[in-house]
Design an enzyme around this catalytic site. Structure first.
Site, PDB file in Angstrom:
ATOM      1  CG  ASP A  84      -2.148   7.418   0.365  1.00 36.60           C
ATOM      2  OD1 ASP A  84      -1.149   8.009  -0.076  1.00 36.60           O
ATOM      3  OD2 ASP A  84      -3.259   7.455  -0.203  1.00 36.60           O
ATOM      4  CG  ASP A 124      -1.676   1.224   1.434  1.00 38.48           C
ATOM      5  OD1 ASP A 124      -2.316   1.661   0.465  1.00 38.48           O
ATOM      6  OD2 ASP A 124      -1.639   1.787   2.550  1.00 38.48           O
TER       7      ASP A 124
END
Length: 234
Positions: free
Chosen positions: A29, A27
């Site tokens: 963020d 991922d």
């Protein structure tokens, strides 16, 4: 959340699968970077509070992800010039240890992918700094008209809709014929992407989400833990 097979995985088994992975999806963020890219862009454009409220509603399940994305972007309406100014004036900060971890994975011949509900144009400079090819990014794409004005977003991208990360990971598994794919992230959407990911590792170096920490078979607070695990014997 996790399927029955994934829920039964112990930390020891998760560590074994991590070492055996032939690909890793991160991922972006609050994982690869310390911030939430969309929130930072909103702050840059002076619309932080309005966007934060929509983000909260989406995270609480009160709104479908694509609708929340559409409304946030309608508030921001970022032009191509806005994005260029943002990325040049306020570059996003990578999390401690991620550069060394990606380098270690590459040295082992492990493919590294970035899968995010954020924006491709904000993630591309991060990927370049980490020597991750642009084609290894799956993220939402902003659309601009001939004059560089905001013109929507690409709804064909899997991460523009709820459940999109799982679909994106399955596509990577199929396209690259991956034997063992590890997913590393901080959020519920990352957790829900295993399966198809063969193992999920929760990351809490920037923010700890209790439900993710509780459900993850292995939860780390620093990428050094993942680097060290690659060197463990047995």
């Amino acid at each position: 959340m996790l399927g029955p097979a994934m829920a039964a995985i112990t930390e020891q088994e998760a560590r074994r699968l991590w070492k055996e992975a032939d690909a890793v999806c991160f991922d972006v963020d609050s994982t690869v970077i310390r911030e939430e890219g969309c929130d930072e862009l909103a702050r840059f454009l002076g619309k932080a509070e309005e966007v934060a409220e929509l983000t909260r509603r989406a995270m609480s399940g009160a709104m479908e992800f694509r609708e929340a994305l559409r409304l946030r972007l309608e508030l921001l309406r970022p032009s191509h010039a806005d994005v260029s100014r943002f990325t040049s004036q306020l570059p996003l900060n990578v999390s401690p240890g991620i550069s060394e971890l990606v380098q270690k994975l590459h040295s082992r011949g492990v493919k590294v992918f970035l899968v995010s509900g954020g924006f491709h144009c904000l993630i591309r400079p991060i990927a370049a700094a980490l020597n991750i090819p642009a084609e290894n990014i799956t993220a939402n794409k902003l659309l601009f008209d001939f004059f560089g004005n905001y013109a929507g977003f690409d709804e064909s991208q899997p991460t523009s809709a709820s459940g999109g990360k799982a679909r994106a990971l399955q596509r990577l598994i199929d396209e690259h014929k991956l034997r063992c794919l590890a997913m590393v992230g901080d959020g519920a959407t990352d957790l829900e992407a295993a399966p198809p990911a063969h193992v999920f590792i929760g990351y809490g170096g920037n923010v700890v989400r209790p439900k993710v920490q509780e459900a993850a078979p292995w939860f780390v607070h620093h990428f050094q833990e993942l680097i060290d695990a690659l060197s463990e014997s047995g």
